[in-house]
Design an enzyme around this catalytic site. Sequence first.
Site, PDB file in Angstrom:
ATOM      1  N   SER A 100       7.873 -24.727  46.014  1.00 40.71           N
ATOM      2  CA  SER A 100       6.962 -23.699  45.587  1.00 40.71           C
ATOM      3  C   SER A 100       6.436 -22.952  46.961  1.00 40.71           C
ATOM      4  O   SER A 100       7.309 -22.021  47.425  1.00 40.71           O
ATOM      5  CB  SER A 100       5.805 -24.189  44.989  1.00 40.71           C
ATOM      6  OG  SER A 100       5.456 -23.377  43.936  1.00 40.71           O
ATOM      7  N   LYS A 142     -13.611 -11.284  33.207  1.00 42.62           N
ATOM      8  CA  LYS A 142     -14.154 -11.863  34.564  1.00 42.62           C
ATOM      9  C   LYS A 142     -13.845 -13.226  34.430  1.00 42.62           C
ATOM     10  O   LYS A 142     -13.632 -13.939  35.545  1.00 42.62           O
ATOM     11  CB  LYS A 142     -15.523 -11.437  34.718  1.00 42.62           C
ATOM     12  CG  LYS A 142     -16.167 -12.246  35.788  1.00 42.62           C
ATOM     13  CD  LYS A 142     -15.721 -11.593  37.093  1.00 42.62           C
ATOM     14  CE  LYS A 142     -16.331 -12.169  38.177  1.00 42.62           C
ATOM     15  NZ  LYS A 142     -15.813 -11.680  39.505  1.00 42.62           N
TER      16      LYS A 142
END
Length: 500
Positions: free
Chosen positions: A315, A367
Amino acid sequence: MALAIRSRSLLAARGVDRLWSWSCANNLGQLRPRGRAAASGSSSSSVPATGETAAGPSGEQPAAEMRQHEFTPRQLYEAALERSTTGKAKALQGAGASLALGGAGILLWQHWAVLASWNLLGCGLMAAGAAVAQSAMGMAGKLTSGKVEAKFKLTLLNDSERWKSDDKALAKLLGGEAWPATELAKADAEEKKKEKGAINKALQEHTSGLKAALESGETVQSIQARLRPRTFVFDFSSGGASGVPQPGGMKKRLEELRDTVTFILHSASEFDEVIIRINSPGGGVADYGLAAAQLLRLRRRGLKVTACVDKVAASGGYMMACTANTIVATPFSFVGSIGVLAQLPNFSKLLQRNDVDFLQFTGGRWKRTVDPFTAPSEEGLAKMKQDVERIHDAFKGHVQHQREGLDIEEVATGEVFLGLEAKDRGLVDLLATSDEVVAERMMVSDVVEVSLATKKKGLREFFEGKVESAEGVMSEIWERLSSSGGQGAVKLESVDPKLR
């Protein structure tokens, strides 16, 4: 590794690269840049445009003009400061020498009176002169004040002195007598004679080559860098012995990586190379994006970078490794996991059963998409999934950009591959250990291991280190809790059970 060397390692250590030749029987001899090729030549050299520089009668540029350089304001400032401080230092050295000579003269003149006041004056003048001279010696060319401690510990790995004691112990164990003595002694003398003649011949060719290079306009610094290249080796590890990520400390690791890269860029020439040994299963998106960007600084300077994976580069770890020209992995290392992970618990039902309201105020539609304390909406879940896919697409684009020709859709499934499988899929270039790569570079360059210098720790530093470690763990826990539900919950981290 089968090495056929016409001369001994002494020639390589002296930079006589024309005399000896060697070949590797395994695939380490195939180390070649893959993907985006490193820029050739020095990026700091200034090449004038056609017609800007007057050519000589034969159309060639004069050597004097080829040696001209363009200086930055910082270089001019340092040169002016060095000139100024050098003049002051010479004046102080002269004053110190005069005081010391005066004191010595007084002592010689008044030598019969041991405690005479003139003797005391002479000793004082000599001490003052020595102090002035010593302060002047450390003044010339000094750009900073105060004591500067070395930040890095530099180790020359191809230092033959490291094994000299062990070689003696082995020879003592096996017995140093050659058999048959007469024949082997004679053959050894012949070999040494031939080698000495070959060295002398190579040195003569070397000297003539140096003269030709100087006449062509090559600088002394460039010649020295070309004749004695260096390979810088350093480590990046964000996991324990098994590669499992450890809590806390990522900020410190990123600072160490930044300082190491900056030091190498400050010291390296266009003839040097870099080896980074990576052991990491990944982590935060921003953290490993920054780490990969730091390694790309080396590529942009034109340095060849080799990434070695002995255990894990998954990763985010692979995001770093793929920035290198060449990736070398061991057969049973874990490589890949080109995927993105987002996971978080949700306590909204538990809060409802206990009549607990969680109030949250945001400005901006997105948000907050999902979080652990409110019931997730279909719209928020869809947006979170979109954010994960967007980061995954950016990850795939990064790998594809660095590894041209790679079938990114085949390997970007989040799957972890063994080194053997990764080579077949084009994720790595060669199968070998980092020790083999380092040993090969020892044959052609000085291999310098760069690590942080360890400071002497007293009782205060010991407790400060423990407090810092605890703060790192708590910071990691708080970051995971507070970022849950936003993009901070998204990780470039492999959670494959094989890594555990």
